[in-house]
Design a protein around this motif. Sequence first.
Motif, PDB file in Angstrom:
ATOM      1  N   GLU A   1      -4.995  12.328   8.847  1.00 31.27           N
ATOM      2  CA  GLU A   1      -5.168  10.884   8.995  1.00 31.27           C
ATOM      3  C   GLU A   1      -5.086  10.203   7.642  1.00 31.27           C
ATOM      4  O   GLU A   1      -5.643  10.672   6.658  1.00 31.27           O
ATOM      5  N   VAL A   2      -4.387   9.075   7.622  1.00 33.30           N
ATOM      6  CA  VAL A   2      -4.296   8.234   6.421  1.00 33.30           C
ATOM      7  C   VAL A   2      -4.868   6.875   6.774  1.00 33.30           C
ATOM      8  O   VAL A   2      -4.446   6.248   7.744  1.00 33.30           O
ATOM      9  N   SER A   3      -5.851   6.411   5.999  1.00 28.97           N
ATOM     10  CA  SER A   3      -6.490   5.133   6.283  1.00 28.97           C
ATOM     11  C   SER A   3      -6.712   4.369   5.002  1.00 28.97           C
ATOM     12  O   SER A   3      -6.629   4.920   3.907  1.00 28.97           O
ATOM     13  N   ASP A   4      -7.006   3.065   5.163  1.00 31.69           N
ATOM     14  CA  ASP A   4      -7.316   2.243   4.005  1.00 31.69           C
ATOM     15  C   ASP A   4      -8.632   2.693   3.404  1.00 31.69           C
ATOM     16  O   ASP A   4      -9.551   3.106   4.108  1.00 31.69           O
ATOM     17  N   PHE A   5      -8.722   2.571   2.079  1.00 25.76           N
ATOM     18  CA  PHE A   5      -9.936   2.978   1.367  1.00 25.76           C
ATOM     19  C   PHE A   5     -10.937   1.836   1.399  1.00 25.76           C
ATOM     20  O   PHE A   5     -10.688   0.757   0.876  1.00 25.76           O
ATOM     21  N   GLU A   6     -12.072   2.046   2.058  1.00 27.76           N
ATOM     22  CA  GLU A   6     -13.091   1.005   2.142  1.00 27.76           C
ATOM     23  C   GLU A   6     -13.784   0.866   0.792  1.00 27.76           C
ATOM     24  O   GLU A   6     -14.213   1.842   0.201  1.00 27.76           O
TER      25      GLU A   6
ATOM     26  N   ASP B   1       0.832  -1.200   0.000  1.00 32.68           N
ATOM     27  CA  ASP B   1       0.000   0.000   0.000  1.00 32.68           C
ATOM     28  C   ASP B   1       0.867   1.250   0.000  1.00 32.68           C
ATOM     29  O   ASP B   1       1.930   1.285   0.620  1.00 32.68           O
TER      30      ASP B   1
ATOM     31  N   ARG C   1      -5.970   4.620  -1.192  1.00 31.75           N
ATOM     32  CA  ARG C   1      -5.913   4.990   0.219  1.00 31.75           C
ATOM     33  C   ARG C   1      -6.639   6.313   0.400  1.00 31.75           C
ATOM     34  O   ARG C   1      -6.720   7.121  -0.529  1.00 31.75           O
ATOM     35  N   GLN C   2      -7.143   6.527   1.609  1.00 36.26           N
ATOM     36  CA  GLN C   2      -7.890   7.753   1.894  1.00 36.26           C
ATOM     37  C   GLN C   2      -7.111   8.634   2.866  1.00 36.26           C
ATOM     38  O   GLN C   2      -6.543   8.154   3.852  1.00 36.26           O
ATOM     39  N   VAL C   3      -7.092   9.926   2.567  1.00 36.29           N
ATOM     40  CA  VAL C   3      -6.424  10.921   3.389  1.00 36.29           C
ATOM     41  C   VAL C   3      -7.464  11.917   3.873  1.00 36.29           C
ATOM     42  O   VAL C   3      -8.269  12.414   3.073  1.00 36.29           O
TER      43      VAL C   3
END
Length: 339
Positions: free
Chosen positions: A287-292, A47, A141-143
């Motif tokens: 915040e950086v998270s996985d893209f659902e 990722d 990925r989502q920011v």
Amino acid sequence: MSREQYLAGAAAAVLVVALLAAVVVPGVVAVPSDEPLRPGPVRVAEDVAVAPGDVGGATAELELQTRVRHDGNPARNVSVRFRAYDAESGLLKAEETVDLGTLDAEGSVPVDTTLRVDREGGYVVETTVFRDGEAVDSRRRQVAGMEALVPSYAQTAVRFTDSEAVPPLSVSVDAVDEAANRTTLRVAASLTNGGDAVNDDLRVEFVARQADSNLVAARASADVGSIRPGRTVDAAATLTVPSEYNYYVDAALYKDGVLVGTARSVANLDPTERIAANETTREVEFEVSDFEGGGAGGGGVPTEAGAERTTGAQTPGFTAGVAAVALLAAALVARRRSR
């Protein structure tokens, strides 16, 4: 000689001719070619890592890092495209492409780039791998919380003290002039340097606003000077306001003329009514998270199957398989005629 013996002899002759041709005539029987039939698979190996880079007042950089995995035969014209889409509207906001050329060795290679986007809201970062112009894998990925990034010119380790024992802003009555109906307030801001270096060129501005009308009743400022690492100091001033009113008292911290923090308290001088400082705040963090929901590649699964190393196409001509088929066909014909 019977007919069956004649047909069997003819089939044997065909087989002998085919085998001799394979030995004497070059290219009659196909041989493996050195050219690969298809390029080896490439995919996003991990990722994409997202970190804030240079931060300005209106825009900010997103530093992107990932790795691309290659296996099998050489893959030509490999490139990686990075895109940033607005998380709410879905509009494309930034795009960069990194060319990797031909990947010969098996393994993974690092790929990084930088996207500059508006310093607000959130983004969906899409990473797509191309081979010869065809997309073969993708990740997302989502920011979120871009507005929480502090511009470079406003970065300082000095903040209003956050402690239950020491309030960030305290207000007390210093003097009262009943004849002039004036009250002098002493306001003090507590500042703490949480960094590792000395901070200077700091100034605190105090403003008292009448609660009902929101009119500014008084203002003052205080130069802080230098604050050593880990130290806490007070910046104090006095504000003279009309008595028997309630006031919101705000403190604004400036570094080299840039606003870097605020604090609020109240002064209740009206005996019949009281106000309270509005302490309801919403914490915003980068915040950086996985893209659902996954991206074009689903969770990074390549769109092609991993292929083994293969050989090239065969040259036209007879093969041993063709000769065997001819022999089998002749035997079947002989058997039918014998019936």
